[in-house]
Enzyme design. Sequence first.
Site, PDB file in Angstrom:
ATOM      1  N   ALA A   4     -22.473   1.207   7.651  1.00  0.00           N
ATOM      2  CA  ALA A   4     -21.334   0.803   6.549  1.00  0.00           C
ATOM      3  C   ALA A   4     -21.896  -0.251   5.494  1.00  0.00           C
ATOM      4  O   ALA A   4     -21.424  -0.391   4.450  1.00  0.00           O
ATOM      5  CB  ALA A   4     -20.095   0.197   7.286  1.00  0.00           C
ATOM      6  N   GLY A  10     -28.353   2.290   4.592  1.00  0.00           N
ATOM      7  CA  GLY A  10     -29.059   3.174   5.121  1.00  0.00           C
ATOM      8  C   GLY A  10     -30.561   3.143   5.294  1.00  0.00           C
ATOM      9  O   GLY A  10     -31.045   2.193   4.658  1.00  0.00           O
ATOM     10  N   ARG A  11     -31.185   3.860   5.977  1.00  0.00           N
ATOM     11  CA  ARG A  11     -32.872   4.028   6.054  1.00  0.00           C
ATOM     12  C   ARG A  11     -33.331   5.398   6.559  1.00  0.00           C
ATOM     13  O   ARG A  11     -32.540   6.005   7.062  1.00  0.00           O
ATOM     14  CB  ARG A  11     -33.196   2.796   6.976  1.00  0.00           C
ATOM     15  CG  ARG A  11     -32.698   3.022   8.339  1.00  0.00           C
ATOM     16  CD  ARG A  11     -33.123   1.649   9.171  1.00  0.00           C
ATOM     17  NE  ARG A  11     -32.229   2.021  10.518  1.00  0.00           N
ATOM     18  CZ  ARG A  11     -32.703   1.270  11.541  1.00  0.00           C
ATOM     19  NH1 ARG A  11     -33.963   0.235  11.338  1.00  0.00           N
ATOM     20  NH2 ARG A  11     -32.162   1.458  12.816  1.00  0.00           N
ATOM     21  N   ALA A  36     -18.304   7.177  11.965  1.00  0.00           N
ATOM     22  CA  ALA A  36     -17.570   8.043  12.268  1.00  0.00           C
ATOM     23  C   ALA A  36     -16.290   8.082  11.481  1.00  0.00           C
ATOM     24  O   ALA A  36     -16.120   7.482  10.631  1.00  0.00           O
ATOM     25  CB  ALA A  36     -17.120   7.881  13.784  1.00  0.00           C
ATOM     26  N   ASP A  74     -23.128   7.731  14.765  1.00  0.00           N
ATOM     27  CA  ASP A  74     -24.553   6.613  14.912  1.00  0.00           C
ATOM     28  C   ASP A  74     -24.470   6.222  16.573  1.00  0.00           C
ATOM     29  O   ASP A  74     -25.141   5.887  17.085  1.00  0.00           O
ATOM     30  CB  ASP A  74     -24.415   5.711  13.693  1.00  0.00           C
ATOM     31  CG  ASP A  74     -23.291   4.788  13.524  1.00  0.00           C
ATOM     32  OD1 ASP A  74     -22.188   5.167  14.421  1.00  0.00           O
ATOM     33  OD2 ASP A  74     -23.154   4.264  12.585  1.00  0.00           O
ATOM     34  N   THR A  75     -23.277   5.874  17.007  1.00  0.00           N
ATOM     35  CA  THR A  75     -23.287   5.205  18.345  1.00  0.00           C
ATOM     36  C   THR A  75     -23.558   6.206  19.156  1.00  0.00           C
ATOM     37  O   THR A  75     -24.380   5.995  20.184  1.00  0.00           O
ATOM     38  CB  THR A  75     -21.881   4.869  18.655  1.00  0.00           C
ATOM     39  OG1 THR A  75     -21.157   3.896  17.472  1.00  0.00           O
ATOM     40  CG2 THR A  75     -21.758   4.080  19.727  1.00  0.00           C
ATOM     41  N   THR A  94     -22.068  -3.207  12.452  1.00  0.00           N
ATOM     42  CA  THR A  94     -20.624  -3.462  11.772  1.00  0.00           C
ATOM     43  C   THR A  94     -19.475  -3.516  12.766  1.00  0.00           C
ATOM     44  O   THR A  94     -18.471  -4.254  12.657  1.00  0.00           O
ATOM     45  CB  THR A  94     -20.433  -2.539  10.559  1.00  0.00           C
ATOM     46  OG1 THR A  94     -21.395  -2.414   9.656  1.00  0.00           O
ATOM     47  CG2 THR A  94     -19.123  -2.867   9.726  1.00  0.00           C
ATOM     48  N   GLY A 131     -28.520  -3.494  15.428  1.00  0.00           N
ATOM     49  CA  GLY A 131     -28.962  -4.563  14.510  1.00  0.00           C
ATOM     50  C   GLY A 131     -28.456  -5.842  15.161  1.00  0.00           C
ATOM     51  O   GLY A 131     -29.221  -6.957  15.058  1.00  0.00           O
TER      52      GLY A 131
END
Length: 437
Positions: free
Chosen positions: A12, A15-16, A80, A238-239, A258, A402
Site C-alpha cells: 500500500a 513496491g520493489r 488483497a 502478499d501475505t 501496513t 518490514g
Amino acid sequence: MTKYSVAVDIGASGGRLILGYLENGILKLSEINRFENKMVKKDKTFCWELDQLFQEIKNGLKLFSEIEMKPDSIGIDTWAVDFLLLDEEDCPLTEAVSYRDPRTDGVMEEVFKLVSKERLYLETGIQFQKFNTIYQLFSIKQSNPEILEKAKSFLMIPDYFHFLLTGKKVNEYTNSTSTQLVNAFTKKWDYQLIDLLGLNNKMFKEIQLPKTILGTLAPELVSELGYDMKVILPATHDTGSAVLSVPEEDAIYISSGTWSLIGVENDDPICTEMAMDCNFSNEGGMDYHFRFLKNCMGLWMIQEVKRNYNDKYSFAELVELAREAKDFSGIVNVNDDCFLKPDNMIEEIMNYCMKTKQAIPTVPGEVAKCVFNSLAASYKTAVAEIEGIFEKRFDKLSVIGGGCQNELLNQLIADVTKKEVYAGQSKQQPLATLLHN
C-alpha cells in the site's frame, strides 16, 4: 547456467523488484527497483494509479538490458481485496478503487439481509471486514449496476498486472479467497452465493494455483524490453507469499506491514462459531494450505502519523522518540473504524485518548509510543484467541515483513504476550530473538 527470477512485491505504500537466484544452493537477493505507491483522490474516490505502477514494473525490467542480465521468470504479488472490472475490449470500467474508500460503509449490513453472516462464514471462512471484495462489488451493484452488467472480466490487482504482461486473464487462488466469494471447501468460486447477491457470475475467471506458468511475455512487451521470459503465478496475495518465509515451526506469525496479519498455517479451514465470533480468516495458501489468521491494523497508523508531521521525522526517528517516551502508556483500539482512513491520524489518536479518559499524547514521541503500545495490545488479544481456538499454548512468535525491523515494537510484543519473539526471516540468523522482560 544460473537462472534469474524477478519477484515484484507491491504494498500500500510502495513496491520493489527483487532479483533472486541460487548460488551454491543459497538464495541470493538483490533489489533492482523501488518505487512509491499511494492512494490518490479522483472525483471524491480514493484510487490506485495502476498505470503508473505498471510503468514502474517495466522501468525495473528495462534495467536488466543495461546490465546484460536476462531474467528467466517473473511473478507479482500485491495487497488483497481490490480489483478491476474490464469490458469486452479489456478496458477498465472504473478506476482501481482502494479498499479504504468509504463506498462500502454500511454495505456489509445490506449483504446480511440477503445471506446470513453464519452462512457466509460457514461457506467462505473469511473474516468480516467492511472493505472485502464482496462488499465492494455489492456497493457497485447498488450505485452503478450497469457497470457490473458490462463487466466481462473480474481481475484482482496482481491478476491485472499479469494480464498486462501476458494477455491472459486468470484469478489466482490465494488472492481470490480474500474476496469472501470462494468456497473454503471446494476452493472454487461460490456461484450460489454470487447469484444470490445478484452479481455478474460470468466475469469471474478460472482460479489458478500458485506455481502455474501463465506463459511468456506479450509480443509488444518483448519488443519494448528486448527479451522474453516466463510469467509464473506466485501466491499473489502478499501475505500468502510472506508466510512461506516464516522460519520457526509451530509458531504464531505476525506479517507486519501496513496491516498486521496474525495467525498460523493449517491444513484445513476452521469455520466454527468460535472462529467466527473472534473474526478469524481462513485464507487460501500455497498447496491448498490455509492461513488461519486475523487481519489487524498495522503500521499504516505510524505511516499516517509520519505524513501528518509532514515527514519531518523518519520511521527510525519516530521509534527512537517513542523509546524516549517510555512512560507513556496510552492505548487505543487500533481496529476501530475511526483509524481506517481518518483525515488526520494524530488528531484521531488524541481524540480517542480523550474520549476514553486516558493521558493525551501531545508530542511526537508520545504519539508514536501510543501507536506501538496499541499495536502490541491488539496482537496480545489475537494471540490469546488463537490459543483458545486451538486449545494449546504457542511458545514462539515470529515477526516477518518490514515491521520486523522495529525493535521497540518487537520488544513490546514480547512483553505483552510473554513469548519468545523472533524477528526476521532467517532461521539460522534471526534479526532478533527477544525474551519477554
